[in-house]
Design a protein around this motif. Structure first.
Motif, PDB file in Angstrom:
ATOM      1  N   GLU A   1       0.822  -1.205   0.000  1.00  0.00           N
ATOM      2  CA  GLU A   1       0.000   0.000   0.000  1.00  0.00           C
ATOM      3  C   GLU A   1       0.860   1.261   0.000  1.00  0.00           C
ATOM      4  OE1 GLU A   1      -3.588   1.799  -0.465  1.00  0.00           O
ATOM      5  OE2 GLU A   1      -3.192  -0.370  -0.367  1.00  0.00           O
ATOM      6  N   VAL A   2       1.958   1.239   0.733  1.00  0.00           N
ATOM      7  CA  VAL A   2       2.843   2.407   0.764  1.00  0.00           C
ATOM      8  C   VAL A   2       3.407   2.683  -0.628  1.00  0.00           C
ATOM      9  CG1 VAL A   2       5.097   3.210   1.575  1.00  0.00           C
ATOM     10  CG2 VAL A   2       3.439   2.304   3.202  1.00  0.00           C
ATOM     11  N   VAL A   3       3.803   1.645  -1.327  1.00  0.00           N
ATOM     12  CA  VAL A   3       4.365   1.814  -2.671  1.00  0.00           C
ATOM     13  C   VAL A   3       3.286   2.251  -3.661  1.00  0.00           C
ATOM     14  CG1 VAL A   3       5.434   0.617  -4.620  1.00  0.00           C
ATOM     15  CG2 VAL A   3       6.236   0.187  -2.290  1.00  0.00           C
ATOM     16  N   ALA A   4       2.108   1.642  -3.570  1.00  0.00           N
ATOM     17  CA  ALA A   4       1.058   1.903  -4.554  1.00  0.00           C
ATOM     18  C   ALA A   4       0.322   3.217  -4.311  1.00  0.00           C
ATOM     19  CB  ALA A   4       0.055   0.744  -4.558  1.00  0.00           C
ATOM     20  N   ALA A   5      -0.019   3.498  -3.055  1.00  0.00           N
ATOM     21  CA  ALA A   5      -0.881   4.638  -2.750  1.00  0.00           C
ATOM     22  C   ALA A   5      -0.134   5.860  -2.238  1.00  0.00           C
ATOM     23  CB  ALA A   5      -1.937   4.228  -1.727  1.00  0.00           C
ATOM     24  N   GLU A   6       1.119   5.691  -1.800  1.00  0.00           N
ATOM     25  CA  GLU A   6       1.939   6.782  -1.288  1.00  0.00           C
ATOM     26  C   GLU A   6       1.185   7.637  -0.259  1.00  0.00           C
ATOM     27  OE1 GLU A   6       3.418   9.021  -4.570  1.00  0.00           O
ATOM     28  OE2 GLU A   6       4.702   7.414  -5.293  1.00  0.00           O
ATOM     29  N   PRO A   7       0.840   7.063   0.882  1.00  0.00           N
ATOM     30  CA  PRO A   7       0.128   7.829   1.918  1.00  0.00           C
ATOM     31  C   PRO A   7       1.008   8.932   2.495  1.00  0.00           C
ATOM     32  CG  PRO A   7       0.873   5.738   2.812  1.00  0.00           C
ATOM     33  CD  PRO A   7       1.151   5.697   1.336  1.00  0.00           C
ATOM     34  N   ASP A   8       0.361   9.868   3.192  1.00  0.00           N
ATOM     35  CA  ASP A   8       1.094  10.974   3.814  1.00  0.00           C
ATOM     36  C   ASP A   8       1.593  10.621   5.204  1.00  0.00           C
ATOM     37  OD1 ASP A   8       0.577  13.099   1.744  1.00  0.00           O
ATOM     38  OD2 ASP A   8      -1.495  12.587   2.258  1.00  0.00           O
ATOM     39  N   LEU A   9       1.062   9.527   5.763  1.00  0.00           N
ATOM     40  CA  LEU A   9       1.410   9.137   7.123  1.00  0.00           C
ATOM     41  C   LEU A   9       1.116   7.657   7.315  1.00  0.00           C
ATOM     42  CD1 LEU A   9       1.976  10.123  10.190  1.00  0.00           C
ATOM     43  CD2 LEU A   9      -0.503  10.080  10.394  1.00  0.00           C
ATOM     44  N   VAL A  10       1.976   6.977   8.081  1.00  0.00           N
ATOM     45  CA  VAL A  10       1.734   5.586   8.454  1.00  0.00           C
ATOM     46  C   VAL A  10       1.716   5.490   9.973  1.00  0.00           C
ATOM     47  CG1 VAL A  10       2.617   3.217   8.427  1.00  0.00           C
ATOM     48  CG2 VAL A  10       2.764   4.623   6.355  1.00  0.00           C
ATOM     49  N   LEU A  11       0.648   4.885  10.494  1.00  0.00           N
ATOM     50  CA  LEU A  11       0.546   4.592  11.927  1.00  0.00           C
ATOM     51  C   LEU A  11       0.751   3.094  12.061  1.00  0.00           C
ATOM     52  CD1 LEU A  11      -0.071   5.884  14.691  1.00  0.00           C
ATOM     53  CD2 LEU A  11      -2.476   5.332  14.308  1.00  0.00           C
ATOM     54  N   LEU A  12       1.889   2.692  12.614  1.00  0.00           N
ATOM     55  CA  LEU A  12       2.340   1.295  12.547  1.00  0.00           C
ATOM     56  C   LEU A  12       2.359   0.627  13.913  1.00  0.00           C
ATOM     57  CD1 LEU A  12       3.759  -1.065  10.956  1.00  0.00           C
ATOM     58  CD2 LEU A  12       5.928   0.092  11.495  1.00  0.00           C
ATOM     59  N   ASP A  13       1.626  -0.476  14.036  1.00  0.00           N
ATOM     60  CA  ASP A  13       1.717  -1.326  15.219  1.00  0.00           C
ATOM     61  C   ASP A  13       2.885  -2.291  15.023  1.00  0.00           C
ATOM     62  OD1 ASP A  13       0.705  -2.564  17.715  1.00  0.00           O
ATOM     63  OD2 ASP A  13       0.330  -4.274  16.401  1.00  0.00           O
ATOM     64  N   LEU A  14       3.630  -2.560  16.075  1.00  0.00           N
ATOM     65  CA  LEU A  14       4.804  -3.425  15.947  1.00  0.00           C
ATOM     66  C   LEU A  14       4.472  -4.907  15.987  1.00  0.00           C
ATOM     67  CD1 LEU A  14       7.453  -1.563  18.158  1.00  0.00           C
ATOM     68  CD2 LEU A  14       7.141  -1.461  15.676  1.00  0.00           C
ATOM     69  N   GLY A  15       3.328  -5.260  16.566  1.00  0.00           N
ATOM     70  CA  GLY A  15       3.003  -6.680  16.723  1.00  0.00           C
ATOM     71  C   GLY A  15       2.180  -7.226  15.578  1.00  0.00           C
ATOM     72  N   LEU A  16       2.789  -7.373  14.420  1.00  0.00           N
ATOM     73  CA  LEU A  16       2.083  -7.854  13.233  1.00  0.00           C
ATOM     74  C   LEU A  16       2.261  -9.365  13.081  1.00  0.00           C
ATOM     75  CD1 LEU A  16       3.052  -4.966  10.787  1.00  0.00           C
ATOM     76  CD2 LEU A  16       0.880  -5.286  11.990  1.00  0.00           C
ATOM     77  N   PRO A  17       1.316 -10.042  12.423  1.00  0.00           N
ATOM     78  CA  PRO A  17       1.362 -11.507  12.365  1.00  0.00           C
ATOM     79  C   PRO A  17       2.414 -12.080  11.430  1.00  0.00           C
ATOM     80  CG  PRO A  17      -0.522 -10.677  11.133  1.00  0.00           C
ATOM     81  CD  PRO A  17       0.068  -9.496  11.839  1.00  0.00           C
ATOM     82  N   ASP A  18       2.824 -11.319  10.398  1.00  0.00           N
ATOM     83  CA  ASP A  18       3.727 -11.897   9.407  1.00  0.00           C
ATOM     84  C   ASP A  18       5.181 -11.441   9.536  1.00  0.00           C
ATOM     85  OD1 ASP A  18       2.754  -9.406   8.697  1.00  0.00           O
ATOM     86  OD2 ASP A  18       2.835  -9.770   6.542  1.00  0.00           O
ATOM     87  N   LEU A  19       5.412 -10.246  10.085  1.00  0.00           N
ATOM     88  CA  LEU A  19       6.774  -9.753  10.247  1.00  0.00           C
ATOM     89  C   LEU A  19       6.852  -8.898  11.506  1.00  0.00           C
ATOM     90  CD1 LEU A  19       7.990  -8.526   6.712  1.00  0.00           C
ATOM     91  CD2 LEU A  19       8.949 -10.405   8.041  1.00  0.00           C
ATOM     92  N   ASP A  20       8.008  -8.917  12.141  1.00  0.00           N
ATOM     93  CA  ASP A  20       8.208  -8.034  13.289  1.00  0.00           C
ATOM     94  C   ASP A  20       8.176  -6.589  12.826  1.00  0.00           C
ATOM     95  OD1 ASP A  20       9.231  -7.739  16.222  1.00  0.00           O
ATOM     96  OD2 ASP A  20      10.553  -6.476  15.022  1.00  0.00           O
ATOM     97  N   GLY A  21       7.588  -5.728  13.647  1.00  0.00           N
ATOM     98  CA  GLY A  21       7.440  -4.334  13.272  1.00  0.00           C
ATOM     99  C   GLY A  21       8.745  -3.629  12.984  1.00  0.00           C
ATOM    100  N   MET A  22       9.811  -3.993  13.670  1.00  0.00           N
ATOM    101  CA  MET A  22      11.112  -3.373  13.421  1.00  0.00           C
ATOM    102  C   MET A  22      11.623  -3.700  12.020  1.00  0.00           C
ATOM    103  SD  MET A  22      11.556  -1.728  16.171  1.00  0.00           S
ATOM    104  CE  MET A  22      11.151  -1.756  17.931  1.00  0.00           C
TER     105      MET A  22
END
Length: 230
Positions: free
Chosen positions: A40-61
């Motif tokens: 989504e970041v690559v396709a839609a180029e948002p102005d801001l990302v609010l990111l939770d670190l505890g994601l199911p597929d990859l560590d947030g870091m």
């Protein structure tokens, strides 16, 4: 209207954050995985990302590092990990700011407003925009380009803003509070490690350390002074 991307795998939290962001006047959408966030970041180029670190597929870091390889979008980490090491690691990995859960919509609004204002702002009124030369360091505020001894410095947005602000004030002692207000557009809190992390990384890129500074000197208990090492 600014567009925000919420990266959160809990549907209830996801819905609450989208509602809060919409209430702040942003157009918000949400995804629940790191893979979807990167796409989504690559396709839609948002102005801001609010990111939770505890994601199911990859560590947030890891997600932060991957985001920074494809985009300079402002990122606020929203996490329940309030310990100092997690905060420092998130900033080191590329976050522009962090907010610890649980938080109020007022707190979130203040962080977002400040971050978007800084991301979209041009040079401050009254700030000189000509190229700055200090020792072997050359800084071009207009092109947001910095070089040391002719080699380009790869800096994050915050690192560049911090460097330019200090370099415009050679030999002056600049307080931590002033840096927070000018570079981060917010007030400092007693336990905030944001400046410590960014000055540490900036020093590495300038080829120095806190113990053996060349350009960036710590004035204990006050702030920092930028000097010509020659």
């Amino acid at each position: 209207m600014s567009r925000a991307l919420v990266v959160e795998d809990d549907p209830a939290v996801q819905a609450a954050l989208v509602q809060a962001l919409n209430g702040l006047g942003l157009t918000a959408q949400a995804v629940g995985t790191a893979a979807a966030a990167l796409q989504e970041v690559v396709a839609a180029e948002p102005d801001l990302v609010l990111l939770d670190l505890g994601l199911p597929d990859l560590d947030g870091m890891v997600v932060l590092t991957m985001l920074r390889s494809v985009s300079d979008v402002p990122v606020i980490v929203a996490t329940a990990r309030g310990d100092e090491s997690s905060v420092v690691q998130s900033l080191n990995s590329g976050a522009d700011d962090y907010i610890v859960k649980p938080f109020t919509s007022t707190h979130l609004s203040a962080r977002i407003t400040a971050l978007l204002r800084r991301a979209k702002a041009g040079p401050k009124t009254g700030e000189p925009d000509e190229t700055i030369h200090i020792g072997d360091l050359q800084i071009d505020p207009n092109r947001r380009h910095a070089a040391l001894a002719g080699a380009r410095l790869v800096l994050t947005r915050r690192e560049f803003d911090l460097l330019a602000y200090l370099a415009r004030r050679p030999d002056q002692v600049v307080s931590r509070q002033e840096l927070f207000e000018a570079v981060w557009d917010q007030s400092a809190s007693a336990d905030d490690r944001t400046i410590d992390v960014h000055t540490s990384w900036l020093r590495r890129k300038l080829g120095e350390t806190a113990a053996e500074p060349r350009y960036l000197h710590t004035v204990r208990g006050v702030g920092y002074r930028f000097t010509n090492p020659g």
